[in-house]
Motif scaffolding. Structure first.
Motif, PDB file in Angstrom:
ATOM      1  N   THR A  39      -0.019   6.931   1.041  1.00  0.00           N
ATOM      2  CA  THR A  39       0.663   7.981   0.291  1.00  0.00           C
ATOM      3  C   THR A  39      -0.331   8.833  -0.470  1.00  0.00           C
ATOM      4  N   LEU A  86      -0.876  12.783   0.283  1.00  0.00           N
ATOM      5  CA  LEU A  86      -0.699  13.752  -0.798  1.00  0.00           C
ATOM      6  C   LEU A  86      -1.973  14.558  -1.014  1.00  0.00           C
ATOM      7  N   GLU A 114       8.041  19.637  -3.406  1.00  0.00           N
ATOM      8  CA  GLU A 114       7.827  18.562  -2.443  1.00  0.00           C
ATOM      9  C   GLU A 114       6.649  17.688  -2.838  1.00  0.00           C
ATOM     10  N   SER A 115       5.560  18.313  -3.302  1.00  0.00           N
ATOM     11  CA  SER A 115       4.401  17.516  -3.707  1.00  0.00           C
ATOM     12  C   SER A 115       4.721  16.686  -4.947  1.00  0.00           C
ATOM     13  N   ARG A 161       7.642  15.451  -5.651  1.00  0.00           N
ATOM     14  CA  ARG A 161       8.478  14.341  -5.183  1.00  0.00           C
ATOM     15  C   ARG A 161       7.620  13.240  -4.554  1.00  0.00           C
ATOM     16  N   LEU A 162       6.653  13.635  -3.736  1.00  0.00           N
ATOM     17  CA  LEU A 162       5.771  12.655  -3.111  1.00  0.00           C
ATOM     18  C   LEU A 162       4.901  11.962  -4.163  1.00  0.00           C
ATOM     19  N   VAL A 170       6.881   9.203  -5.529  1.00  0.00           N
ATOM     20  CA  VAL A 170       6.856   8.047  -4.624  1.00  0.00           C
ATOM     21  C   VAL A 170       5.586   7.238  -4.854  1.00  0.00           C
ATOM     22  N   LEU A 171       4.455   7.924  -4.965  1.00  0.00           N
ATOM     23  CA  LEU A 171       3.180   7.234  -5.198  1.00  0.00           C
ATOM     24  C   LEU A 171       3.223   6.445  -6.501  1.00  0.00           C
ATOM     25  N   SER A 200      11.787   4.868  -2.251  1.00  0.00           N
ATOM     26  CA  SER A 200      10.381   5.246  -2.314  1.00  0.00           C
ATOM     27  C   SER A 200       9.563   4.416  -1.336  1.00  0.00           C
ATOM     28  N   GLU A 259      10.227   5.822   2.137  1.00  0.00           N
ATOM     29  CA  GLU A 259       9.522   7.082   2.363  1.00  0.00           C
ATOM     30  C   GLU A 259       8.029   6.857   2.553  1.00  0.00           C
ATOM     31  N   ALA A 260       7.455   5.989   1.727  1.00  0.00           N
ATOM     32  CA  ALA A 260       6.021   5.724   1.841  1.00  0.00           C
ATOM     33  C   ALA A 260       5.698   5.043   3.168  1.00  0.00           C
ATOM     34  N   ILE A 312       5.749   7.641   5.857  1.00  0.00           N
ATOM     35  CA  ILE A 312       4.506   8.420   5.831  1.00  0.00           C
ATOM     36  C   ILE A 312       3.387   7.655   6.527  1.00  0.00           C
TER      37      ILE A 312
END
Length: 325
Positions: free
Chosen positions: A174, A178, A189-190, A192-193, A196-197, A217, A220-221, A224
């Motif tokens: 992640t 990113l 979007e960044s 949101r990511l 997640v991190l 999360s 999603e990770a 990715i």
């Protein structure tokens, strides 16, 4: 030091010492990192010059500070802490060289591909070494943004979170995703990511705490990480689910479930990505003389007629017609 405006992203700023006289480069670098991070005390080196570049990219309430520099020592002193009006955690993804983080009597060693975290509210020393040019992506995490994800009584200690056997590989994937994508991503979007991190980092730091990462999360990770694993091996003939599942430490069944969740299958995703790559190469004037079969084989296809059928189905024409168009 030249400050370079970035018209495509108002929160992205870059500092570069290359246009500064060599004898003044370290002083300009020191000024820049105090602006970008917060007050720090880098120690002078015996170098006659100090080629360095710093780029800051906004991530909602946080940021990525991407820094390239020669080896040196950076300290955060008691006077630096007293002079700062805000606090943060630094989550560092090491990209080149080596770094030792000393804080609270602990030493956290970072080599390329590893991620470590430490606290701006406590004394620390960063020993940057090994290599003529070192590179780090340092995520600037406002203290409360991470604290809100941790148990109220949690006692923070510096750590190499990429070692976590459960989510360490997801943290690395992640962070890398990113760092690579943030300059061109919409900020929403960044951000949101980035969230997640931080969920993953909080889960690693407090596995037994009351709050862990949002299950979504983790999904999603993992998604990715899964796509990055496929992208990195697109050209391998015979690439299958088993190899990808082993690469990111999940079951083959879960690989299939993640692709199903995205509305596709592993085979369809792999085929589309290979065909897209071949289509780009067929239109590339630099390799216009290369045989179509060679391009197909380079993208993992083992049968030219099969490649031609699949290409026609996806793009509505043969590879030869596509190249002419």
């Amino acid at each position: 030091m030249q400050q370079i405006a970035r018209p495509d992203r108002t929160l992205g700023l870059a500092w570069n010492t290359e246009d500064v006289r060599p004898a003044e480069q370290f002083a300009y670098y020191r000024e820049a990192i105090c602006q970008v991070f917060m007050k720090l005390t880098p120690e002078p080196t015996d170098r006659s010059s100090f080629p360095a570049r710093i780029e800051r990219i906004g991530l909602g309430a946080g940021a990525i500070n991407r820094v390239t520099f020669p080896g040196h020592l950076v300290r955060r002193s008691a006077s630096d802490i007293a002079a700062s009006s805000s606090s943060c955690f630094y989550l560092n993804l090491k990209l080149a060289g080596h770094c030792r983080i000393d804080q609270d009597g602990r030493a956290v060693e970072l080599s390329p591909g590893q991620v470590g975290i430490f606290d701006s509210e406590r004394l620390f020393a960063l020993h940057h070494s090994q290599g003529p040019s070192l590179h780090v992506a340092s995520f600037w995490v406002p203290t409360q943004l991470l604290r809100d994800r941790l148990p109220p009584s949690f006692e923070f200690r510096p750590a190499r979170v990429s070692d976590d056997p459960l989510v360490g590989h997801l943290i690395v994937e992640t962070a890398q995703a990113l760092n690579s994508a943030a300059p061109g991503m919409p900020e929403a979007e960044s951000a949101r990511l980035f969230g997640v991190l931080l969920d993953l980092v909080a889960l690693s730091l407090s596995r037994d705490g009351r709050r862990g990462a949002d299950p979504m999360s983790l999904v999603e990770a993992t998604w990715i990480a899964l796509r990055r694993a496929v992208e990195s091996r697109l050209r391998e003939p015979g690439l299958g689910v088993a190899a990808i599942a082993a690469a990111i430490g999940i079951s083959e069944r879960y690989v299939h479930k993640l692709f199903e969740r995205a509305g596709t299958t592993f085979a369809s995703y792999l085929m589309d990505r290979r065909l897209d790559g071949a289509a780009r190469d067929l239109r590339d004037p630099a390799i216009a003389c290369r045989a179509i079969g060679d391009i197909a084989f380079d993208w993992g296809f083992s049968d030219l007629s099969h490649f031609t059928r699949r290409f026609r189905h996806r793009f509505g024409c043969t590879p030869r017609d596509w190249r002419r168009g």
